[in-house]
Design a protein around this motif. Structure first.
Motif, PDB file in Angstrom:
ATOM      1  N   UNK A   1       0.828  -1.211   0.000  1.00 44.67           N
ATOM      2  CA  UNK A   1       0.000   0.000   0.000  1.00 44.67           C
ATOM      3  C   UNK A   1       0.861   1.259   0.000  1.00 44.67           C
ATOM      4  N   UNK A   2       1.918   1.236   0.811  1.00 39.73           N
ATOM      5  CA  UNK A   2       2.800   2.405   0.891  1.00 39.73           C
ATOM      6  C   UNK A   2       3.547   2.613  -0.423  1.00 39.73           C
ATOM      7  N   UNK A   3       4.021   1.519  -1.033  1.00 38.95           N
ATOM      8  CA  UNK A   3       4.696   1.622  -2.323  1.00 38.95           C
ATOM      9  C   UNK A   3       3.737   2.171  -3.376  1.00 38.95           C
ATOM     10  N   UNK A   4       2.519   1.701  -3.383  1.00 37.00           N
ATOM     11  CA  UNK A   4       1.517   2.184  -4.333  1.00 37.00           C
ATOM     12  C   UNK A   4       1.251   3.667  -4.125  1.00 37.00           C
ATOM     13  N   UNK A   5       1.137   4.075  -2.862  1.00 35.34           N
ATOM     14  CA  UNK A   5       0.879   5.489  -2.566  1.00 35.34           C
ATOM     15  C   UNK A   5       2.017   6.369  -3.070  1.00 35.34           C
TER      16      UNK A   5
END
Length: 132
Positions: free
Chosen positions: A21-25
């Motif tokens: 999720x953090x990488x996507x954000x």
């Protein structure tokens, strides 16, 4: 419009759901920043005709954003610490008078302002990435 891209599985096997999720954000934010910069570049070159962001403009926007990262605005308390460091250094320098070191109160003021000057300078030095 939606743009999707793939990352090979071997690159992301160790990511947990929160990491994904953090990488996507971050990828979304960086992509939006590049598009915003490309739009600014195109707008500065546009002579009133239809706009078109080309691969060359995207490459330029990517290069520009790497060379000139956006500067974060300094917090008000960082500015206060910087001013305190400056003023305490000036006061410490003005109190450096060997003849007056015979007076206890003068020595106390000198040591106090020296401590403040050194502490604030050390804080600003070791937290320079947060100080803008």
């Amino acid at each position: 419009m939606r743009i999707e891209f793939e990352i090979p599985d071997e690159k992301v096997t160790d990511l947990n759901p929160n990491g994904r999720n953090e990488l996507t954000r971050h990828c979304k934010q960086w992509t939006e920043d590049i598009i915003d910069e490309a739009t600014r570049i195109e707008a500065s070159r546009n002579d009133g005709t239809s706009t078109e962001i080309t691969a060359a403009i995207i490459n330029e926007a990517t290069t520009y954003s790497k060379r000139f990262p956006s500067k974060k605005k300094k917090n008000w308390w960082i500015k206060i610490i910087q001013i305190t460091a400056f003023i305490s250094s000036l006061i410490t320098g003005s109190l450096l008078d060997v003849d007056k070191f015979k007076e206890t109160s003068h020595v106390i003021w000198f040591v106090l302002t020296l401590f403040i000057a050194v502490a604030t300078a050390v804080y600003l030095t070791f937290n320079s990435e947060h100080n803008g």
